[in-house]
Design a protein around this motif. Structure first.
Motif, PDB file in Angstrom:
ATOM      1  N   ASN A   3       0.854  -1.183   0.000  1.00 18.00           N
ATOM      2  CA  ASN A   3       0.000   0.000   0.000  1.00 18.00           C
ATOM      3  C   ASN A   3       0.893   1.238   0.000  1.00 18.00           C
ATOM      4  O   ASN A   3       1.167   1.828   1.036  1.00 18.00           O
ATOM      5  CB  ASN A   3      -0.929  -0.022   1.215  1.00 18.00           C
ATOM      6  CG  ASN A   3      -1.967   1.082   1.139  1.00 18.00           C
ATOM      7  OD1 ASN A   3      -2.138   1.720   0.101  1.00 18.00           O
ATOM      8  ND2 ASN A   3      -2.659   1.318   2.233  1.00 18.00           N
ATOM      9  N   ASP A   4       1.351   1.601  -1.181  1.00 15.56           N
ATOM     10  CA  ASP A   4       2.214   2.752  -1.372  1.00 15.56           C
ATOM     11  C   ASP A   4       1.452   3.751  -2.234  1.00 15.56           C
ATOM     12  O   ASP A   4       1.493   3.694  -3.463  1.00 15.56           O
ATOM     13  CB  ASP A   4       3.518   2.313  -2.054  1.00 15.56           C
ATOM     14  CG  ASP A   4       4.555   3.433  -2.117  1.00 15.56           C
ATOM     15  OD1 ASP A   4       4.157   4.604  -2.056  1.00 15.56           O
ATOM     16  OD2 ASP A   4       5.751   3.125  -2.237  1.00 15.56           O
ATOM     17  N   THR A   5       0.732   4.647  -1.564  1.00 25.38           N
ATOM     18  CA  THR A   5      -0.152   5.566  -2.287  1.00 25.38           C
ATOM     19  C   THR A   5       0.626   6.456  -3.249  1.00 25.38           C
ATOM     20  O   THR A   5       0.178   6.707  -4.374  1.00 25.38           O
ATOM     21  CB  THR A   5      -0.950   6.428  -1.297  1.00 25.38           C
ATOM     22  OG1 THR A   5      -1.701   5.571  -0.428  1.00 25.38           O
ATOM     23  CG2 THR A   5      -1.904   7.354  -2.034  1.00 25.38           C
ATOM     24  N   ARG A   6       1.783   6.941  -2.819  1.00 25.74           N
ATOM     25  CA  ARG A   6       2.570   7.821  -3.683  1.00 25.74           C
ATOM     26  C   ARG A   6       2.984   7.102  -4.964  1.00 25.74           C
ATOM     27  O   ARG A   6       2.863   7.669  -6.060  1.00 25.74           O
ATOM     28  CB  ARG A   6       3.799   8.317  -2.929  1.00 25.74           C
ATOM     29  CG  ARG A   6       4.665   9.274  -3.751  1.00 25.74           C
ATOM     30  CD  ARG A   6       5.859   9.750  -2.943  1.00 25.74           C
ATOM     31  NE  ARG A   6       6.694  10.649  -3.731  1.00 25.74           N
ATOM     32  CZ  ARG A   6       7.842  11.164  -3.315  1.00 25.74           C
ATOM     33  NH1 ARG A   6       8.285  10.873  -2.082  1.00 25.74           N
ATOM     34  NH2 ARG A   6       8.541  11.964  -4.085  1.00 25.74           N
ATOM     35  N   ILE A   9      -0.063   6.658  -7.234  1.00 25.83           N
ATOM     36  CA  ILE A   9      -0.431   7.887  -7.926  1.00 25.83           C
ATOM     37  C   ILE A   9       0.495   8.139  -9.116  1.00 25.83           C
ATOM     38  O   ILE A   9       0.047   8.477 -10.217  1.00 25.83           O
ATOM     39  CB  ILE A   9      -0.399   9.079  -6.952  1.00 25.83           C
ATOM     40  CG1 ILE A   9      -1.558   8.969  -5.948  1.00 25.83           C
ATOM     41  CG2 ILE A   9      -0.477  10.403  -7.702  1.00 25.83           C
ATOM     42  CD1 ILE A   9      -1.486   9.974  -4.822  1.00 25.83           C
ATOM     43  N   ALA A 233      -1.490   0.616  -4.721  1.00 26.92           N
ATOM     44  CA  ALA A 233      -2.313   1.430  -3.827  1.00 26.92           C
ATOM     45  C   ALA A 233      -3.789   1.112  -4.015  1.00 26.92           C
ATOM     46  O   ALA A 233      -4.189   0.480  -4.993  1.00 26.92           O
ATOM     47  CB  ALA A 233      -2.062   2.918  -4.093  1.00 26.92           C
ATOM     48  N   GLU A 234      -4.594   1.567  -3.071  1.00 25.39           N
ATOM     49  CA  GLU A 234      -6.037   1.346  -3.141  1.00 25.39           C
ATOM     50  C   GLU A 234      -6.639   2.118  -4.311  1.00 25.39           C
ATOM     51  O   GLU A 234      -6.233   3.243  -4.601  1.00 25.39           O
ATOM     52  CB  GLU A 234      -6.700   1.797  -1.843  1.00 25.39           C
ATOM     53  CG  GLU A 234      -6.307   0.973  -0.634  1.00 25.39           C
ATOM     54  CD  GLU A 234      -7.002   1.454   0.622  1.00 25.39           C
ATOM     55  OE1 GLU A 234      -7.776   2.434   0.522  1.00 25.39           O
ATOM     56  OE2 GLU A 234      -6.775   0.864   1.692  1.00 25.39           O
ATOM     57  N   ALA A 237      -7.876   5.696  -3.812  1.00 25.69           N
ATOM     58  CA  ALA A 237      -6.870   6.739  -3.631  1.00 25.69           C
ATOM     59  C   ALA A 237      -6.310   7.244  -4.949  1.00 25.69           C
ATOM     60  O   ALA A 237      -5.947   8.417  -5.076  1.00 25.69           O
ATOM     61  CB  ALA A 237      -5.733   6.224  -2.749  1.00 25.69           C
ATOM     62  N   ILE A 238      -6.252   6.369  -5.951  1.00 29.16           N
ATOM     63  CA  ILE A 238      -5.606   6.748  -7.215  1.00 29.16           C
ATOM     64  C   ILE A 238      -6.586   7.012  -8.354  1.00 29.16           C
ATOM     65  O   ILE A 238      -6.219   7.625  -9.358  1.00 29.16           O
ATOM     66  CB  ILE A 238      -4.578   5.681  -7.660  1.00 29.16           C
ATOM     67  CG1 ILE A 238      -5.283   4.348  -7.941  1.00 29.16           C
ATOM     68  CG2 ILE A 238      -3.505   5.506  -6.606  1.00 29.16           C
ATOM     69  CD1 ILE A 238      -4.348   3.281  -8.486  1.00 29.16           C
TER      70      ILE A 238
END
Length: 289
Positions: A3-6, A9, A233-234, A237-238
């Motif tokens: 789970n690496d949102t950055r 994105i 990532a989820e 979020a993206i």
């Protein structure tokens, strides 16, 4: 699953940029050659790509193809193939800027149809956002003016088909894995387009074959990046960053094809994107609660 949102994105931004390049290549080729042939060749390459991915993720083609809902999976693949044909036609008729300004409304169509098709609850706030978003569509289409062109409805038709494809994807996800759905998307679309593409076959010059290869690579590459984005990532979020395909494609349309960015397109698209982001936010809150 990480789970690496950055990272997710960044991968989604890269995905939208690659898909925008794909749209530019599609428009260039479809201005010279039959749209059906162009999309068929693209799907042949795409089918080979999804077969390779599905085999790697599922262990075998038989495991990847195993589904309890084959008719719906085939319908998804055929629907996506048809939608791409219609959207590429829109690129030729209207250009990238106006086509994407209208097509960007598809998340609102998804939200509107999620109730009757999937039985999901759509609250009054999201219904208001959907209504506001379609005001943006009307601003772009200008149906009341004397110069209204029926061609402006082509990307709206494509958006509706893509929304139905997205809803069917949610539906099959209740029983099938993502690898299975990915497999059926490419294979069913390729099988459906093969006889049509062969019927519409035209000789292609060597430089345009190079463009065709670039189109196939960007198509497969874009989907690979998208898979990696959702792995990183989820989705909630993206997903908002998927809207960046519109400005990227519009920039290509203006810089490469000499298209014009009209004020009504900017206003209408801004309203649509704002409404779409609100529906995504409401959906995320509803899921969290």
């Amino acid at each position: 699953m990480r789970n690496d949102t950055r990272l997710g994105i960044l991968l989604m931004i890269a995905t939208t940029f690659v898909f925008a390049m794909q749209d530019g290549l599609s428009r260039h080729l479809a201005e010279t050659y039959n749209v059906l042939m162009i999309v068929a060749i693209r799907f042949w390459f795409f089918a080979a790509f999804v077969i390779a991915v599905a085999r790697r993720q599922s262990g075998s083609l038989r495991a990847a193809a195993r589904t309890a809902q084959p008719k719906v999976q085939v319908l998804r693949g055929v629907l996506l193939a048809t939608e791409i044909c219609v959207m590429v036609l829109a690129f030729v008729l209207l250009g990238l800027v106006q086509s994407h300004a209208v097509f960007v409304c598809y998340p609102l169509i998804v939200a509107a149809l999620s109730g009757p098709i999937l039985g999901e609850r759509v609250g009054w706030r999201r219904w208001v956002a959907i209504a506001v978003g379609f005001v943006g569509v009307l601003i772009i289409l200008q149906p009341g003016v004397a110069v209204f062109s029926p061609a402006a409805l082509v990307p709206l038709f494509a958006a509706t088909m893509f929304a139905c494809y997205a809803l069917l994807t949610r539906f099959v996800a209740r029983k099938d894995s993502a690898a299975t759905s990915f497999f059926w998307t490419g294979v069913a679309g390729a099988v459906a387009l093969t006889p049509i593409g062969l019927w519409a076959w035209e000789p292609m010059t060597a430089p345009d074959w190079g463009m065709m290869l670039a189109l196939c690579i960007t198509g497969a590459g874009g989907h690979w990046l998208m898979i990696k984005a959702y792995e990183a990532a989820e989705a909630s979020a993206i997903q908002p960053f998927a809207y960046l395909q519109m400005p990227f494609a519009s920039a290509i349309g203006i810089a490469v094809f000499g298209e014009v960015l009209e004020a009504r397109l900017v206003l209408g698209a801004s309203i649509i994107v704002g409404a779409g982001l609100f529906t995504l936010w409401r959906e995320r809150r509803a899921t969290a609660s």
